[in-house]
Write an enzyme that holds these catalytic residues in place. Structure first.
Site, PDB file in Angstrom:
ATOM      1  N   ASN A   1      19.757  12.881   1.626  1.00 42.29           N
ATOM      2  CA  ASN A   1      19.147  14.196   0.823  1.00 42.29           C
ATOM      3  C   ASN A   1      17.763  14.757   1.406  1.00 42.29           C
ATOM      4  OD1 ASN A   1      20.610  14.260  -1.888  1.00 42.29           O
ATOM      5  ND2 ASN A   1      20.628  12.150  -1.723  1.00 42.29           N
TER       6      ASN A   1
ATOM      7  N   THR B   1      13.904  22.537  -8.307  1.00 45.34           N
ATOM      8  CA  THR B   1      13.595  21.268  -7.745  1.00 45.34           C
ATOM      9  C   THR B   1      12.238  21.507  -7.268  1.00 45.34           C
ATOM     10  OG1 THR B   1      14.133  21.588  -5.348  1.00 45.34           O
ATOM     11  CG2 THR B   1      15.878  20.748  -6.941  1.00 45.34           C
TER      12      THR B   1
ATOM     13  N   GLY C   1      13.584  15.773  -8.018  1.00 49.15           N
ATOM     14  CA  GLY C   1      14.200  16.164  -6.838  1.00 49.15           C
ATOM     15  C   GLY C   1      15.768  15.425  -6.662  1.00 49.15           C
TER      16      GLY C   1
ATOM     17  N   ARG D   1       6.960  27.820  -2.959  1.00 47.50           N
ATOM     18  CA  ARG D   1       6.909  29.390  -3.530  1.00 47.50           C
ATOM     19  C   ARG D   1       5.654  29.487  -4.688  1.00 47.50           C
ATOM     20  NH1 ARG D   1      12.068  27.970  -2.159  1.00 47.50           N
ATOM     21  NH2 ARG D   1      13.171  29.584  -0.876  1.00 47.50           N
TER      22      ARG D   1
ATOM     23  N   MET E   1      11.115  20.627  -4.236  1.00 47.62           N
ATOM     24  CA  MET E   1      10.808  21.219  -3.118  1.00 47.62           C
ATOM     25  C   MET E   1      11.057  22.703  -2.943  1.00 47.62           C
ATOM     26  SD  MET E   1      13.694  20.901  -0.207  1.00 47.62           S
ATOM     27  CE  MET E   1      13.659  22.075   1.038  1.00 47.62           C
TER      28      MET E   1
ATOM     29  N   ASP F   1      10.745   6.817   7.774  1.00 49.55           N
ATOM     30  CA  ASP F   1      10.559   7.951   8.381  1.00 49.55           C
ATOM     31  C   ASP F   1      11.822   8.309   9.031  1.00 49.55           C
ATOM     32  OD1 ASP F   1       9.887  10.267   9.943  1.00 49.55           O
ATOM     33  OD2 ASP F   1       7.708   9.960   9.878  1.00 49.55           O
ATOM     34  N   VAL F   2      12.479   9.527   8.413  1.00 47.67           N
ATOM     35  CA  VAL F   2      13.690   9.723   9.263  1.00 47.67           C
ATOM     36  C   VAL F   2      13.913  10.343  10.506  1.00 47.67           C
ATOM     37  CG1 VAL F   2      14.754  10.127   6.940  1.00 47.67           C
ATOM     38  CG2 VAL F   2      13.797  12.243   8.252  1.00 47.67           C
TER      39      VAL F   2
ATOM     40  N   TYR G   1      15.505  26.031   8.763  1.00 43.22           N
ATOM     41  CA  TYR G   1      16.211  25.492   7.521  1.00 43.22           C
ATOM     42  C   TYR G   1      17.658  25.864   7.692  1.00 43.22           C
ATOM     43  CZ  TYR G   1      17.317  24.056   2.761  1.00 43.22           C
ATOM     44  OH  TYR G   1      17.831  23.533   1.885  1.00 43.22           O
TER      45      TYR G   1
END
Length: 267
Positions: A95, A198, A22, A205, A200, A68-69, A163
């Site tokens: 990030n 990456t 990542g 997918r 993520m 934890d953000v 997103y």
């Protein structure tokens, strides 16, 4: 050694499940190789510890830290941990990003819960940790904030709502703090990765089972003008190392595409 003895907080330094590396982990390792002292922050402490161990093997100094953000107090604690250990904070690199894995969707299917979740992680976390870092950088009269956004913020073919809006908000916020802190010697820039290979990006997918990994890679490679090849997290890490260094000392308020020419093609 572009970043020798610079203190860096890398948020999202752990690793999403799946094959590959990542952006957060790649950036942490690149910073370590450039001589930075790093606090590797992630919600998953074990993953952050794995990154820190890899950084140590590369000859760097890196300490794992859990936060934890979505929790401002936890982010403030991460800043306090870096400052308490090293007495300064020179670089903040954010990030963190989620989309489909957090329920992002096309507008007709989007729920309030998914929208709030994506924005809390992608945007609010970046704002809240900057709130606690910037006073330190102002007092030092030096520092760099680097937020990892996405070309989805500005191009018009990305269809998932939360997103896109969160990453567009990140670009606007980064430009705002660049102007508000320029006279204090603090710089702020965002990076806009394009199509990247990456965990993520690939994992959700592939989870649908509609395409094999090779099929998905070929489809994503075809979207990139430069050599018809997806970008690597190391491409973004190199851009972050440059922006964090004195080589970029006259660059602030910039949204830098790292996209193999995708935005140039779109115009």
């Amino acid at each position: 050694m572009l970043l020798k003895d610079r203190v860096a907080i890398v948020v999202g330094a752990g690793q999403s499940p799946g094959e590959g590396t990542g952006i957060g982990r790649a950036t942490t390792l690149r910073f370590a190789r450039e001589g930075a002292l790093i606090l590797a922050v992630d919600r998953d402490l074990a993953s952050a510890e794995e990154t820190a161990a890899m950084a140590a093997q590369a000859g760097g100094t890196c300490i794992a830290h859990q936060a934890d953000v979505t929790d401002e107090a936890a982010l403030a604690g991460a800043v306090a941990a870096a400052y308490g250990r090293w007495g300064r904070v020179d670089i903040l690199n954010y990030n963190v990003g989620v989309s489909m894995a957090a329920g992002d969707a096309l507008l007709p299917q989007l729920t309030e819960e998914a929208f709030d979740r994506v924005n809390a992680i992608n945007l609010r976390g970046a704002i809240m940790i900057a709130k606690h870092v910037l006073p330190i950088m102002r007092a030092q009269r030096s520092g760099v904030v680097i937020n990892v956004s996405s070309i989805a913020a500005v191009e018009n073919t990305y269809n998932y709502v939360a997103y896109k809006t969160s990453k567009a908000g990140m670009v606007a916020f980064t430009a705002q703090i660049a102007m508000q802190n320029a006279e204090h010697g603090v710089r702020a820039n965002s990076i806009l990765p394009g199509v990247m290979e990456t965990p993520m990006a690939m994992g959700p997918r592939l989870a649908s089972g509609e395409k094999t990994r090779d099929q998905l890679i070929a489809e994503r490679n075809a979207k990139v003008p430069l050599r018809r090849r997806m970008g690597s997290p190391w491409d973004v890490a190199s851009a972050a190392a440059f922006l964090a260094s004195d080589d970029a000392s006259f660059i602030t308020g910039v949204a830098l595409p790292v996209d193999g020419g995708a935005l140039a093609r779109i115009g």
